[in-house]
Structures are given as C-alpha cells and as structure tokens.
Design a protein around this motif. Structure first.
Motif, mmCIF file in Angstrom:
data_model
loop_
_atom_site.group_PDB
_atom_site.id
_atom_site.type_symbol
_atom_site.label_atom_id
_atom_site.label_comp_id
_atom_site.label_asym_id
_atom_site.label_seq_id
_atom_site.Cartn_x
_atom_site.Cartn_y
_atom_site.Cartn_z
ATOM 1 N N VAL A 135 44.323 48.822 45.037
ATOM 2 C CA VAL A 135 43.467 48.156 44.717
ATOM 3 C C VAL A 135 44.081 47.037 43.245
ATOM 4 O O VAL A 135 43.425 45.839 43.238
ATOM 5 C CB VAL A 135 42.291 48.926 43.992
ATOM 6 N N LEU A 159 45.205 43.327 44.312
ATOM 7 C CA LEU A 159 44.337 42.649 44.407
ATOM 8 C C LEU A 159 43.295 41.910 43.325
ATOM 9 O O LEU A 159 42.725 41.453 43.461
ATOM 10 C CB LEU A 159 43.080 43.827 45.396
ATOM 11 N N GLU A 160 43.561 42.623 41.639
ATOM 12 C CA GLU A 160 43.167 42.541 40.723
ATOM 13 C C GLU A 160 43.493 40.540 40.970
ATOM 14 O O GLU A 160 41.682 40.372 40.534
ATOM 15 C CB GLU A 160 44.069 43.101 39.193
ATOM 16 N N ASP A 161 44.625 40.521 40.994
ATOM 17 C CA ASP A 161 44.652 38.903 40.916
ATOM 18 C C ASP A 161 43.818 38.121 42.200
ATOM 19 O O ASP A 161 43.847 36.653 42.167
ATOM 20 C CB ASP A 161 46.003 38.659 40.607
ATOM 21 N N ASN A 162 43.184 38.934 43.086
ATOM 22 C CA ASN A 162 42.664 38.011 44.621
ATOM 23 C C ASN A 162 41.455 37.641 44.224
ATOM 24 O O ASN A 162 40.756 38.631 44.509
ATOM 25 C CB ASN A 162 42.975 39.653 45.374
ATOM 26 N N GLU A 163 41.308 36.410 44.080
ATOM 27 C CA GLU A 163 40.063 35.810 43.914
ATOM 28 C C GLU A 163 38.730 35.888 44.593
ATOM 29 O O GLU A 163 37.862 36.164 44.368
ATOM 30 C CB GLU A 163 40.301 34.557 43.256
ATOM 31 N N CYS A 176 38.741 38.707 46.439
ATOM 32 C CA CYS A 176 38.619 40.367 46.915
ATOM 33 C C CYS A 176 37.272 40.657 45.436
ATOM 34 O O CYS A 176 37.588 40.257 44.536
ATOM 35 C CB CYS A 176 39.393 40.921 46.464
ATOM 36 N N GLY A 213 38.885 51.018 40.971
ATOM 37 C CA GLY A 213 38.814 50.496 42.122
ATOM 38 C C GLY A 213 38.490 48.800 41.192
ATOM 39 O O GLY A 213 38.728 49.073 40.046
ATOM 40 N N LYS A 214 38.111 48.026 41.467
ATOM 41 C CA LYS A 214 38.133 46.569 40.916
ATOM 42 C C LYS A 214 35.972 46.065 41.382
ATOM 43 O O LYS A 214 36.062 46.185 42.197
ATOM 44 C CB LYS A 214 38.589 45.547 42.121
#
Lengths: 96, 96
Positions: free
Chosen positions: A24, A27-31, A33, B93-94
């Motif tokens: 996860v 994925l912080e920078d995956n816009e 998601c 999580g995000k």
C-alpha cells in the motif's frame, strides 16, 4: 470497488498483513488508486481483507505490472491459501 | 470497517440505493464517518453493499439516533429482505 478476501496459511496472517501494508505504501503516489485498506476480522483468524477502489480495471491491472509490486506478490503468494474477491460497482458515497 | 450487504426485495434495489445515497449526503459533515460507499454487484441483482468506516462503534451508533437518519431508515426498512454485515478491523492503508 473490490473486497479481496485473502485466506492466509495457518499462522501466516501477520506476515501477509505486513506485506500488504508494504504494498500500500507504494500506492500512495498512484492517483488511480483511490482506496486500498487492509483489514482483519476477529471472527476469522486466517483472513485478511483488502478493500480496493481504483479509477478503473485497467489502472488496477497496470499496478500489478510494477516491478516492486511483483516482488511483493512473489513474497506474499506462498502465504496465501485462497483468494475470494467480491467485485462491486461503487455508485456513490463519502470518502472517494 | 464494515461491509454491510443489504438484500433488497425483488425489484427494489434502485429505490434502496437512492435512500442510501440520500443518507450518505447527511454524513458529509460527520467527521467521525470516514467512509460510506454505496455499491452494487453485477452478480446479484438484489444486493446493495455499504462500505463503512467510522471513528469507532460509538460514532456509528450515534449516527443512527439522528432524526433524519431514523426517517431514512424508516423508509428503507420495508425494502430490505436481509442484512448480512461483515465486521472488520481496518489496520492501515490508503484512503482513510
């Protein structure tokens, strides 16, 4: 929206949770998601639930081709006894 | 974290979705409600899923005592054939 129920091998839930939480962070920078929440249930000692919401199926698929994601999948797969996804269509609400 | 699967009476899913989306609007200003997402499944024509994440159980319970929430519950209840919650503990999580 997807609920991914992962059943860990007995005693391996903690390890699997740690790997998912590591995934996860990537994925912080995956816009694309919007949500990726890792949860457990008091009623089932072996299950880990991933609550995921992506822009679309393609965005989700693309995330699985990422090298670091593949490495984490490689580490996690031996700990998983079963996967049962519940695929949903988010219509609206608060928080996404 | 809770997944609330609501089974609508046959043909009543649309009406139930509309009531839930109306209820969610009332939660916009509720800071203790982090997530409330209404979803449906292509695999089950009668089910509506509410993905909820609250600060704690007390915050969730308090929301159900609100007059306008009670009125919506009153409208929704006759449309519901069954409720099956999956109660989880969000670990991280995000998106929340």
């Amino acid at each position: 929206m997807m609920y991914g129920k992962l059943t860990a091998l007995s005693g391996k839930r903690g390890e699997l949770v740690a790997i998912l939480l590591e995934a996860v962070q990537q994925l912080e920078d995956n816009e694309d998601c919007y949500l990726y929440i890792v949860s457990i249930s008091d009623e089932d000692a072996d299950s880990v639930w991933a609550t995921e919401l992506w822009k679309d199926a393609a965005a989700h698929a693309a995330s699985l081709t990422d090298e670091s994601a593949l490495a984490l999948l490689q580490r996690g797969r031996p700990l998983i006894a079963g996967v049962s996804p519940i695929r949903l269509k988010a219509l609206g609400g608060k928080g996404f």
